[in-house]
Design a protein around this motif. Structure first.
Motif, PDB file in Angstrom:
ATOM      1  N   GLN A 165     -43.332  -2.341   0.305  1.00 41.36           N
ATOM      2  CA  GLN A 165     -43.984  -1.359  -0.620  1.00 41.36           C
ATOM      3  C   GLN A 165     -43.188  -0.042  -0.561  1.00 41.36           C
ATOM      4  O   GLN A 165     -43.049   0.491  -1.614  1.00 41.36           O
ATOM      5  CB  GLN A 165     -45.397  -0.905   0.378  1.00 41.36           C
ATOM      6  CG  GLN A 165     -46.397   0.073  -0.529  1.00 41.36           C
ATOM      7  CD  GLN A 165     -47.647   0.384   0.332  1.00 41.36           C
ATOM      8  OE1 GLN A 165     -47.772  -0.282   1.313  1.00 41.36           O
ATOM      9  NE2 GLN A 165     -48.444   1.124  -0.544  1.00 41.36           N
ATOM     10  N   GLN A 166     -42.422   0.140   0.425  1.00 41.05           N
ATOM     11  CA  GLN A 166     -41.605   1.429   0.298  1.00 41.05           C
ATOM     12  C   GLN A 166     -40.300   1.361  -0.733  1.00 41.05           C
ATOM     13  O   GLN A 166     -40.104   2.127  -1.620  1.00 41.05           O
ATOM     14  CB  GLN A 166     -41.209   1.972   1.674  1.00 41.05           C
ATOM     15  CG  GLN A 166     -42.074   2.352   2.667  1.00 41.05           C
ATOM     16  CD  GLN A 166     -41.371   2.436   3.835  1.00 41.05           C
ATOM     17  OE1 GLN A 166     -40.271   2.235   4.317  1.00 41.05           O
ATOM     18  NE2 GLN A 166     -42.418   2.975   4.993  1.00 41.05           N
ATOM     19  N   TYR A 167     -39.933  -0.164  -0.867  1.00 43.71           N
ATOM     20  CA  TYR A 167     -39.071  -0.463  -1.865  1.00 43.71           C
ATOM     21  C   TYR A 167     -39.451  -0.533  -3.217  1.00 43.71           C
ATOM     22  O   TYR A 167     -38.823   0.037  -4.085  1.00 43.71           O
ATOM     23  CB  TYR A 167     -38.320  -1.947  -1.349  1.00 43.71           C
ATOM     24  CG  TYR A 167     -37.274  -2.510  -2.352  1.00 43.71           C
ATOM     25  CD1 TYR A 167     -36.017  -2.125  -2.323  1.00 43.71           C
ATOM     26  CD2 TYR A 167     -37.570  -3.291  -3.313  1.00 43.71           C
ATOM     27  CE1 TYR A 167     -35.127  -2.508  -3.033  1.00 43.71           C
ATOM     28  CE2 TYR A 167     -36.760  -3.601  -4.351  1.00 43.71           C
ATOM     29  CZ  TYR A 167     -35.464  -3.384  -4.091  1.00 43.71           C
ATOM     30  OH  TYR A 167     -34.546  -3.885  -4.995  1.00 43.71           O
ATOM     31  N   GLY A 168     -40.805  -1.036  -3.378  1.00 47.89           N
ATOM     32  CA  GLY A 168     -41.198  -0.978  -4.832  1.00 47.89           C
ATOM     33  C   GLY A 168     -41.329   0.488  -5.403  1.00 47.89           C
ATOM     34  O   GLY A 168     -40.976   0.764  -6.517  1.00 47.89           O
ATOM     35  N   LEU A 169     -41.667   1.474  -4.326  1.00 47.83           N
ATOM     36  CA  LEU A 169     -41.910   2.759  -4.987  1.00 47.83           C
ATOM     37  C   LEU A 169     -40.642   3.335  -5.402  1.00 47.83           C
ATOM     38  O   LEU A 169     -40.236   4.006  -6.262  1.00 47.83           O
ATOM     39  CB  LEU A 169     -42.568   3.597  -3.758  1.00 47.83           C
ATOM     40  CG  LEU A 169     -42.510   5.168  -4.198  1.00 47.83           C
ATOM     41  CD1 LEU A 169     -43.520   5.547  -5.283  1.00 47.83           C
ATOM     42  CD2 LEU A 169     -43.063   5.968  -2.894  1.00 47.83           C
ATOM     43  N   LEU A 170     -39.381   2.828  -4.450  1.00 49.02           N
ATOM     44  CA  LEU A 170     -38.166   3.497  -4.701  1.00 49.02           C
ATOM     45  C   LEU A 170     -37.572   2.864  -6.088  1.00 49.02           C
ATOM     46  O   LEU A 170     -36.858   3.468  -6.920  1.00 49.02           O
ATOM     47  CB  LEU A 170     -37.219   3.258  -3.573  1.00 49.02           C
ATOM     48  CG  LEU A 170     -37.410   4.157  -2.513  1.00 49.02           C
ATOM     49  CD1 LEU A 170     -36.416   3.724  -1.246  1.00 49.02           C
ATOM     50  CD2 LEU A 170     -37.141   5.542  -2.632  1.00 49.02           C
ATOM     51  N   ASP A 171     -37.762   1.583  -6.175  1.00 52.33           N
ATOM     52  CA  ASP A 171     -37.209   0.897  -7.471  1.00 52.33           C
ATOM     53  C   ASP A 171     -37.951   1.147  -8.597  1.00 52.33           C
ATOM     54  O   ASP A 171     -37.258   1.435  -9.674  1.00 52.33           O
ATOM     55  CB  ASP A 171     -37.632  -0.788  -7.292  1.00 52.33           C
ATOM     56  CG  ASP A 171     -37.143  -1.502  -8.046  1.00 52.33           C
ATOM     57  OD1 ASP A 171     -36.010  -1.729  -8.443  1.00 52.33           O
ATOM     58  OD2 ASP A 171     -38.107  -2.109  -9.032  1.00 52.33           O
ATOM     59  N   THR A 172     -39.268   1.509  -8.622  1.00 54.14           N
ATOM     60  CA  THR A 172     -39.842   2.324  -9.801  1.00 54.14           C
ATOM     61  C   THR A 172     -39.233   3.498 -10.275  1.00 54.14           C
ATOM     62  O   THR A 172     -39.076   3.774 -11.378  1.00 54.14           O
ATOM     63  CB  THR A 172     -41.388   2.423  -9.518  1.00 54.14           C
ATOM     64  OG1 THR A 172     -42.024   1.247  -9.259  1.00 54.14           O
ATOM     65  CG2 THR A 172     -42.210   3.108 -10.678  1.00 54.14           C
ATOM     66  N   GLN A 173     -39.128   4.312  -9.117  1.00 53.39           N
ATOM     67  CA  GLN A 173     -38.414   5.636  -9.470  1.00 53.39           C
ATOM     68  C   GLN A 173     -37.020   5.302  -9.976  1.00 53.39           C
ATOM     69  O   GLN A 173     -36.585   6.109 -11.099  1.00 53.39           O
ATOM     70  CB  GLN A 173     -38.248   6.695  -8.531  1.00 53.39           C
ATOM     71  CG  GLN A 173     -39.671   6.859  -7.665  1.00 53.39           C
ATOM     72  CD  GLN A 173     -39.482   7.704  -6.422  1.00 53.39           C
ATOM     73  OE1 GLN A 173     -38.484   7.617  -5.776  1.00 53.39           O
ATOM     74  NE2 GLN A 173     -40.657   8.127  -5.952  1.00 53.39           N
TER      75      GLN A 173
END
Length: 1020
Positions: A797-805
């Motif tokens: 979940q933390q990686y998905g947030l960073l990937d979207t940004q």
């Protein structure tokens, strides 16, 4: 001179000329429908036919005004047009004829009425038209194609470059307003498409985006490494749990396999027993069964033969008991033969009777025939009497039949003539049908020729345009050499001063340029295609003319009013129907004539045969007397034959010969049946005796084989008992228990052996796996996988947030970077073409004419001023005479309006006052003589230029009444000099008496109650 009463129709002659050429009248206030005479019905077509010579060819134009019928009673004129050249069809329909006339003469209708035909009230139009109007006329009279092409090349290059620059600016605008993603908290004015620091601002934005995106990428990679480590931990724990579960399953499987040991031991023993039974016992048992079956079959065959022998002996005994009956039948056969011989001898009596009976019948027939002949003679005598009476009555009808026959002959002749006419009309309709097909084929060929001509014209225009464009490159090459030699040069077109710094902006010379020979070849190809088009056009016009003429002639012949509704197929059907009607009528008349002719001939023959028939009547009476005598003799002969026949009947053994033959056939049949019974009895007895003999031999043979077969059966049973004891089997039932459910012993043994071996292999493999898994599971503990999975989900979940940004930041970076590169490219392209576009814009303004204080002067009108000054000079030569030196035309280059067309305006210099004024200020008479001089000057200059159109005719409607006597005499002198050299034709409409006195060639129009009439005087 065209003269006559007011309203007689003088102007109508000029209207007819203009109407024939252009489909309109010479005056704008008059309409084409006014050419139709009010003294005739509208159903009568108006035809205007105009013949003229031009450049060695004779042309004829025909226009027809037709008012078609309408259901509402209201009609509108329909105008058809045709044009011929040297008596050959050229084109059809109004539009094509107008185009052909405009192309041949070089004028459209407006220009024709301004230059050639100075119509009443409109002769000042050319004089008053502005520079643009005069340019349109002069462009048709003089070949300025090269000038227009040169201007078009420059203007096309300018438009192309303008379009290129506009495309670049539109692309830049679209980049910044549509594609560019505005940064948050960014100033939109800093990113305006045409901001002077746009490229620098975009560069700074791209650098900031790159730094922010790189930081996000590093954080995303660190988080990804944590996720990978957690997933590896998850995989390791899952592998350990799986290994422990696999160990438990292997131990459970081994226990199950060991529990089946007893079952497979029993299977091993049964496999051994079945193998012994199938290889040792089964062959011996099979041999025992075969010998037992053979013994039983032999015993059955002996019993069957014994029964058959007994049955045959019984049948033979029965046949011997029938022997007395057969002897009686033999005696009956002998008696039957004797009776048949007696009956055969009595057949002669019947034959004699049949001969007499036949003779009697023939006499009866002769008597009946004689009586019939006698009756016929009596009937013929009566018939002759009736025919003679009837013939006398029919002879009274002979005169009426002859009159009726003559009438039918006349009607038949009229029908034959009508049939021939319909046949001729049908042949004409077939010709029209063939013409329709021919016209359709020509239209397709004409279309192909038109496309080919258009293609050749495009190729010629393209080569010519490249040739003209190449001249710019050659001019630039000359300037480039001059700059290298002197350091500078001046453009001969726009006058621009060019130095070495601008040498790269000059047009480049293209080595792949067409030469003048290629241009001429393309022109020849176009002319060849155009000539092919003209030939197909002529053929099409000729066929169309023949088609229209044929329809018109046939409609006139058949009195068809509505020619526009012509339908070839319907006309064929109509004529065929009429021909069928005529043919039917012809057949009826021919049949009637043949019938009446035969009747008249019969009556005449009857009249000639009356005397013969009366003599025949006398002969019939004499023949009747002789026939009565012959009938009496036949009666006597019949009585004699009847007596002899009676004697024969008394000697008959049977009433008739048929009954005799029936009795003979019956006796013959009975004899054959008795003989057949005797023969059948003898054959059956012989057959039974032979069968009894064969049966006794077969029975003896089987009894001889019986002891040997019994011995083989005993030995086979002993062998089976010995082998069962040797292998431990008590009886055959124990063998069947072992073989229960087995169809093929060899297959069963192979299958069960494979099953046993498979069980043994699985036991060994499972035992090995158990030992291996025990070693691998040492030190491994079972773990909870859900705890590890929760840790992985949190990191993901933390990686998905960073990937979207990161994706959003990278998208903005890519957008800003691409926009920066494309915007930089657009600005560089615009900057690179700035200098060349500036020069091209100046050249375009010169070629097309830009607005200025002197008006818009295009390059083409500038070139036209050369010929226009010559026209004014030639006009001034005649104006000098007509105005007695008072007026002189002056060429004015400037326009009267700031943005008006310039270069071809005219002013008038009044030498008496010394002032120069616009031509619009001239009075009516002054305008007339100036327009006349301009028209004559234009004609003179056109004849001077090779390739120009020849102006050999001039028509003037009124205007001379506004001239005083002196000016009128001078005008007559000028016009007379034109017609005297036989190079011009001048037509004048006027009421001026002075003209009537001076011009001997006249067309006099006289008005009457039934319309106007025309009279020519002084014309050969």
């Amino acid at each position: 001179l065209i003269t006559g009463d007011t309203g007689a129709g003088k102007t109508t002659i000029f209207d007819g000329i203009v109407f024939a050429l252009y489909g309109e009248l010479s005056g704008n206030e008059r309409k084409p429908a006014m050419m139709h005479s009010d003294l005739v019905e509208r159903s009568t077509d108006t035809v205007v036919r105009f013949v003229f010579s031009h450049l060695g060819h004779t042309y004829e134009v025909r226009r027809t005004i037709h008012y078609p019928k309408s259901r509402k009673g209201e009609t509108s004129a329909k105008i058809d047009a045709k044009m011929f050249r040297d008596d050959q069809p050229l084109v059809e329909n109004s539009r094509r004829v107008n185009e052909a006339v405009t192309q041949i003469l070089g004028f459209n209708r407006e220009q024709f009425t301004q230059i050639i035909m100075l119509a009443q009230g409109e002769f000042k139009q050319f004089l008053k038209s502005d520079s643009e109007g005069k340019a349109q006329i002069l462009s048709r009279l003089f070949d300025h194609t090269h000038v227009r092409n040169y201007a078009a090349v420059i203007h096309g290059a300018y438009l192309k470059e303008s379009e290129n620059r506009k495309g670049i600016m539109d692309q830049l605008t679209w980049l910044m307003e549509q594609k560019f993603m505005m940064p948050e908290n960014g100033d939109p004015s800093q990113y305006h498409p045409f901001h002077p620091s746009l490229i620098e601002n975009l560069k700074k934005l791209v650098e900031a985006d790159a730094s922010f995106t790189q930081n996000l990428k590093q954080s995303r990679e660190q988080m990804n490494q944590k996720i990978i480590a957690s997933r590896e931990k998850m995989l390791k724990a899952a592998d350990g749990n799986a290994l422990i579960a696999h160990k438990a399953e292997t131990e459970k499987k081994l226990q199950q396999l060991l529990e089946e040991t007893d079952h497979y031991d029993q299977l091993t023993q049964r496999i051994s027993a079945v193998s012994v039974i199938s290889t040792q016992l089964m062959p011996a048992m099979k041999r025992k069964e075969e010998t037992k079956a053979a013994l039983q079959q032999l015993q059955r065959d002996i019993t069957t033969l014994q029964l058959q022998k007994q049955q045959l002996n019984e049948q033979l005994l029965q046949l011997k008991e029938e022997q007395p009956t057969m002897d009686s039948l033999q005696e009956a056969v002998t008696a039957s033969i004797q009776k048949l011989t007696s009956l055969e001898n009595s057949r002669s009596v019947y034959e004699e009777y049949d001969s007499l009976q036949k003779e009697y019948r023939e006499i009866v027939k002769k008597k009946e025939k004689g009586e019939a002949q006698l009756q016929k003679l009596q009937n013929d005598r009566k018939l002759l009497s009736d025919q003679i009476e009837e013939g006398k009555q029919q002879l009274a009808q002979l005169a009426d039949l002859q009159i009726s026959l003559e009438t039918d002959h006349h009607a038949l002749q009229d029908t034959v003539i009508a049939l021939q006419q319909y046949n001729d009309d049908l042949s004409q309709v077939y010709r029209i049908h063939d013409l329709e097909k021919q016209i359709a084929v020509l239209e397709r060929k004409l279309k192909d020729a038109l496309l080919a001509a258009k293609h050749s014209q495009e190729i010629h225009a393209s080569i010519y345009q490249r040739f003209i464009e190449g001249q710019t490159g050659l001019l630039a090459s000359t300037m480039r050499e001059e700059i290298r030699e002197t350091g500078h040069s001046t453009c001969p077109v726009c006058g621009s001063f060019i130095t070495e710094s601008s040498i790269d902006h000059l047009a480049q010379s293209n080595h792949d340029l067409p030469d003048r020979k290629a241009v001429e070849q393309a022109k020849k190809d176009f002319e060849k295609a155009d000539e092919t088009l003209r030939q197909y056009t002529q053929k099409h016009a000729s066929s169309s003319a023949e088609y229209s003429a044929s329809i018109q002639a046939l409609c006139t012949k058949l009195q068809i009013q509505d020619r526009n509704g012509w339908n070839t197929n319907a006309m064929m059907d109509l004529l065929k129907e009429k021909m069928e009607q005529c043919q039917k009528k012809q057949e009826i008349l021919q049949a009637a004539i043949a019938c009446k002719t035969d009747t008249i001939a019969s009556l005449k023959q009857l009249q000639n045969n009356l005397v013969i028939k009366e003599s025949q009547l006398q002969e019939y009476m004499e023949s009747s007397f002789l026939q009565n005598n012959r009938l009496a003799a036949l009666t006597a002969r019949m009585e004699s034959i009847s007596a002899r026949m009676e004697n024969c009947r008394k000697a008959f053994p049977y009433p008739s010969a048929g009954e005799l033959m029936e009795q003979i056939q019956k006796l013959q049949k009975n004899r054959k049946e008795m003989e057949e019974r005797i023969r059948s009895y003898q054959e059956q007895r012989s057959d039974l005796e032979n069968r009894i003999c064969r049966n006794s031999g077969s029975l003896q043979s089987l009894n001889d084989r019986l002891p040997h077969v019994k011995q083989e059966d005993y030995l086979a049973g002993e062998m089976v008992s010995e082998k069962m004891k040797a292998h431990g089997f008590v009886d055959e039932e124990s063998i069947q228990v072992q073989m229960e459910g087995i169809v093929d012993a060899a297959v069963w043994i192979e299958q069960q052996t494979q099953l046993l071996q498979q069980w043994q292999r699985e036991c060994a493999i499972t035992r090995d796996n158990q030992q291996r898994l025990r070693k691998e599971c040492e030190g491994i503990q079972k773990q909870d996988l859900q705890i590890i999975q929760d840790e992985i989900d949190q990191l993901t979940q933390q990686y998905g947030l960073l990937d979207t940004q990161y994706a959003e930041a990278d998208r903005k970076y890519v957008n800003h970077h691409q926009t920066s590169l494309q915007a930089k490219l657009c600005t560089e392209q615009l900057k690179k073409s700035d200098h060349a576009f500036g020069l091209l814009q100046k050249m375009n303004d010169l070629a097309m004419g830009s607005n200025g204080t002197g008006g818009r002067l295009s390059f083409e009108r500038y070139v036209m001023t050369s010929s226009f000054t010559k026209i004014i000079a030639m006009a001034n030569a005649r104006l000098e005479i007509l105005s007695s030196g008072q007026y002189q035309l002056v060429h004015r280059m400037e326009s009267y309006r700031k943005n008006g067309s310039a270069g071809l305006d005219i002013e008038v210099l009044d030498r008496m006052s010394g002032e120069q004024r616009p031509s619009a200020s001239l009075s009516g008479g002054e305008s007339f003589i100036v327009s006349l001089c301009l028209a004559l000057g234009l004609s003179d200059v056109v004849r001077m230029y090779a390739g120009g159109h020849s102006l050999d005719a001039l028509f003037i409607d009124e205007g001379f009444g506004s001239l005083d006597g002196n000016v009128l005499d001078q005008a007559i002198q000028v016009l007379s000099s034109l017609s005297a050299d036989q190079t011009h034709l001048v037509g004048i409409i006027s009421h001026v008496e002075r003209l009537d006195e001076c011009i001997p060639q006249k067309i006099i129009v006289t008005k009457g109650k039934q319309g106007s009439t025309v009279k020519l005087t002084g014309v050969e």
